[in-house]
Design a protein around this motif. Sequence first.
Motif, PDB file in Angstrom:
ATOM      1  N   TYR A   1       0.816  -1.218   0.000  1.00 44.82           N
ATOM      2  CA  TYR A   1       0.000   0.000   0.000  1.00 44.82           C
ATOM      3  C   TYR A   1       0.852   1.272   0.000  1.00 44.82           C
ATOM      4  O   TYR A   1       0.321   2.363  -0.167  1.00 44.82           O
ATOM      5  N   GLN A   2       2.146   1.115   0.175  1.00 42.90           N
ATOM      6  CA  GLN A   2       3.041   2.269   0.063  1.00 42.90           C
ATOM      7  C   GLN A   2       3.230   2.693  -1.390  1.00 42.90           C
ATOM      8  O   GLN A   2       3.659   3.820  -1.662  1.00 42.90           O
ATOM      9  N   TYR A   3       2.916   1.778  -2.327  1.00 45.59           N
ATOM     10  CA  TYR A   3       3.215   2.019  -3.737  1.00 45.59           C
ATOM     11  C   TYR A   3       1.968   2.251  -4.587  1.00 45.59           C
ATOM     12  O   TYR A   3       1.996   3.081  -5.499  1.00 45.59           O
ATOM     13  N   VAL A   4       0.914   1.506  -4.312  1.00 42.61           N
ATOM     14  CA  VAL A   4      -0.363   1.701  -5.015  1.00 42.61           C
ATOM     15  C   VAL A   4      -1.492   1.583  -3.997  1.00 42.61           C
ATOM     16  O   VAL A   4      -1.369   0.883  -2.983  1.00 42.61           O
ATOM     17  N   ARG A   5      -2.595   2.252  -4.284  1.00 38.33           N
ATOM     18  CA  ARG A   5      -3.697   2.274  -3.332  1.00 38.33           C
ATOM     19  C   ARG A   5      -4.538   1.004  -3.392  1.00 38.33           C
ATOM     20  O   ARG A   5      -5.280   0.716  -2.452  1.00 38.33           O
ATOM     21  N   HIS A   6      -4.415   0.240  -4.478  1.00 41.53           N
ATOM     22  CA  HIS A   6      -5.232  -0.967  -4.628  1.00 41.53           C
ATOM     23  C   HIS A   6      -4.375  -2.145  -5.107  1.00 41.53           C
ATOM     24  O   HIS A   6      -4.538  -2.636  -6.230  1.00 41.53           O
TER      25      HIS A   6
END
Length: 225
Positions: free
Chosen positions: A153-158
């Motif tokens: 979740y640090q890189y993409v929200r989903h």
Amino acid sequence: MVARLIVQTFVWYGLMGLILFLAAGTLDWPGAWMFLAQMVVASLVGGVWLARHDPALVQERLGPPIQKDQPIADKILLTGFILLFLGTLILMALDAVRFEWSHVPAWAQAIGELILLLSLWVGFRTLRENSFAAPVVKIQKDRGQTVVTTGLYQYVRHPMYAGALLFFVGTSLLLGSWWGLAAALALAVLLGIRIQIEERTLRAGLQGYDDYAARVRYRLIPMVW
């Protein structure tokens, strides 16, 4: 709970196997057997581990795809998504085996297997990080849902949807279907629409999500969208 997990796993992948082999018109399809076997093993091993470490999450994951607190838009989209996915299985079987429209080389199928394994890793890492990763769009007030900002979740929200996108691509290649790979684009579009529905729900009902979205710009694919 574990018994229910086992039953649902075999029912779901049994249905997928029935669709694949009936549409193919034969049981002589090594790629399909490999796909089904590893999906059953991954689901059971990962599910049992999660049942021991996060039973509330597994209880949510075992829930029906249509639920009372789910937005109407998500009910409609998820129903369409499931039907399209099952239709894609039929298309891949017709393409790869019955009519042999596609000729996917062994090296491309091997790449598909690696992508599929990567999708399973992404899915498991997401579930391990996010105890609120329900299969439907909703705010879990009864469980005190909070914003998850660690792990993938640090890189993409989903990240779960990113894993699903990899799953569609890997499955199509492993099963030997270029048409299945094309159909994955339609499934990806539905994922994009569902992300919009989910984000509206999260922004409206989950404290801190707006701040998180401002920090993590990308929804599905880093540096792209």
